[in-house]
Design an enzyme around this catalytic site. Structure first.
Site, PDB file in Angstrom:
ATOM      1  N   SER A 151     -24.858  27.356  13.250  1.00 20.74           N
ATOM      2  CA  SER A 151     -25.635  26.036  13.685  1.00 20.74           C
ATOM      3  C   SER A 151     -26.937  26.170  13.248  1.00 20.74           C
ATOM      4  O   SER A 151     -27.264  26.274  12.066  1.00 20.74           O
ATOM      5  CB  SER A 151     -25.578  26.031  15.316  1.00 20.74           C
ATOM      6  OG  SER A 151     -25.809  24.359  15.700  1.00 20.74           O
ATOM      7  N   ASP A 205     -15.711  19.298  15.523  1.00 19.43           N
ATOM      8  CA  ASP A 205     -17.241  19.431  16.163  1.00 19.43           C
ATOM      9  C   ASP A 205     -18.021  18.112  16.162  1.00 19.43           C
ATOM     10  O   ASP A 205     -17.794  17.463  15.165  1.00 19.43           O
ATOM     11  CB  ASP A 205     -17.942  20.378  14.794  1.00 19.43           C
ATOM     12  CG  ASP A 205     -19.475  20.964  15.255  1.00 19.43           C
ATOM     13  OD1 ASP A 205     -19.805  20.240  16.155  1.00 19.43           O
ATOM     14  OD2 ASP A 205     -19.445  21.918  14.734  1.00 19.43           O
ATOM     15  N   HIS A 250     -17.907  22.582  18.485  1.00 20.93           N
ATOM     16  CA  HIS A 250     -18.978  23.287  18.041  1.00 20.93           C
ATOM     17  C   HIS A 250     -19.124  24.741  18.798  1.00 20.93           C
ATOM     18  O   HIS A 250     -19.710  24.881  19.689  1.00 20.93           O
ATOM     19  CB  HIS A 250     -20.134  22.462  18.315  1.00 20.93           C
ATOM     20  CG  HIS A 250     -21.486  23.079  17.602  1.00 20.93           C
ATOM     21  ND1 HIS A 250     -21.696  23.101  16.314  1.00 20.93           N
ATOM     22  CD2 HIS A 250     -22.656  23.673  18.077  1.00 20.93           C
ATOM     23  CE1 HIS A 250     -22.715  23.595  15.924  1.00 20.93           C
ATOM     24  NE2 HIS A 250     -23.615  23.842  16.820  1.00 20.93           N
TER      25      HIS A 250
END
Length: 304
Positions: free
Chosen positions: A120, A174, A205
């Protein structure tokens, strides 16, 4: 002198002098402890001399979270598809990681034995760091992330990044870093004439076990493919493509290699794991379903 301490990163040392290093960057709101548990699931050989470093991001206010202070590599100003971020702060975090790489090199670990991984927010920093570092790294792993500084990378990218092995994983479900953002990063890599392995998983995610186990096979490294004079195999009763045998590398260490091509004078051997760099798909059949026990529910894992 290193600016990193036990307060700024999690360090996991091998039993012997480290010969390689993995630097893993966490996501927004997490810390370096977040990915430490993945090490056993990479299934590295017990004799591998790999140092793992998991830096903590600094705590700062994050605009999209109402200005609440939390561990972050940079501020996120907007969460739309354009993903507006504080680029100077991202680049400052990248410079910190470059200094950490420099420290590993100064301690005797070559840059081409250092893998940079990021999830991320950490992946955005990993992209910038690996693609602008002046020396070639062993590889880049980008998980559920995006490239926030593509223009800056294109301006600064050294020739060392041309052959960088890159593995990108993203979840098709996600809703935090949309799949489109991951695909945009792949387009940017292609525009830079960089190739990357792109793998998607039916997940949100997050990072799932299938993804971690796939990483355990490693990124494909073309430097591990070499030519050996056919005369070196004179003692072999037979020589066929697909055969595996042990040979010594330039450091005198024994490694398992496979024969991939046989010519009149040379034999091509490959020291990569057979699954390295490949997208693996498995067919799974559910044989039985039972209720979880109270101990399993409290521990968060099943007992086999």
């Amino acid at each position: 002198m290193s600016q990193e301490t036990d307060e700024t990163l999690v360090r996991v040392e091998p039993d012997t002098t480290p010969e390689a290093c993995v630097i893993w960057l966490h996501g927004l709101g997490a810390d370096g402890f977040d990915f430490k548990p993945i090490i056993p699931y990479l299934k590295l050989p017990k004799t591998s001399a790999v140092r793992f470093l998991f830096p903590h991001a600094e705590v700062m206010p994050v605009t999209v979270n109402g200005g609440a202070p939390m561990p972050a590599w940079y501020d996120i100003l907007e969460m739309n598809v354009g993903r507006k971020v504080d680029k100077p702060a991202l680049i400052a975090s990248s410079e910190r990681i470059k200094r950490l790489i420099d420290e590993q090199v100064a301690e005797g670990i070559p840059a081409d034995k250092i893998i940079l991984a990021g999830f991320s927010q950490g992946g955005a920093v990993a992209y910038h760091t690996a693609l602008t570092y002046p020396e070639p790294l062993a590889g880049l792993i980008a998980l559920s992330t995006y490239m926030a500084t593509a223009d800056e990378i294109k301006e600064q990218r050294p020739s060392a990044a041309h052959a960088l092995p890159i593995w990108v994983g993203h979840g098709t479900k996600d809703d935090v870093v949309q799949l489109t953002l991951g695909e945009q990063a792949m387009v940017a890599l292609n525009e830079m004439n960089l190739s990357a392995s792109w793998t998607t998983y039916p997940m949100g995610h997050e990072v799932i076990m299938e993804e971690i186990e796939a990483l355990g096979y490693g990124l494909r490294d073309e430097d591990k493919v070499s030519l050996v004079e056919r005369a070196s195999f004179a003692d072999f009763a037979a020589l066929d493509v697909g055969m595996m045998y042990q040979m010594e590398d330039e450091n005198g260490d024994t490694q398992l290699v496979s024969i991939t091509q046989i010519d009149d004078n040379d034999v091509t051997v490959d020291a990569n794991h057979p699954f390295a760099g490949l997208e693996l798909n498995f067919d799974v059949e559910i044989m039985d379903i039972r209720e979880a026990t109270e101990d399993e529910l409290s521990a968060g894992r099943i007992e086999l």
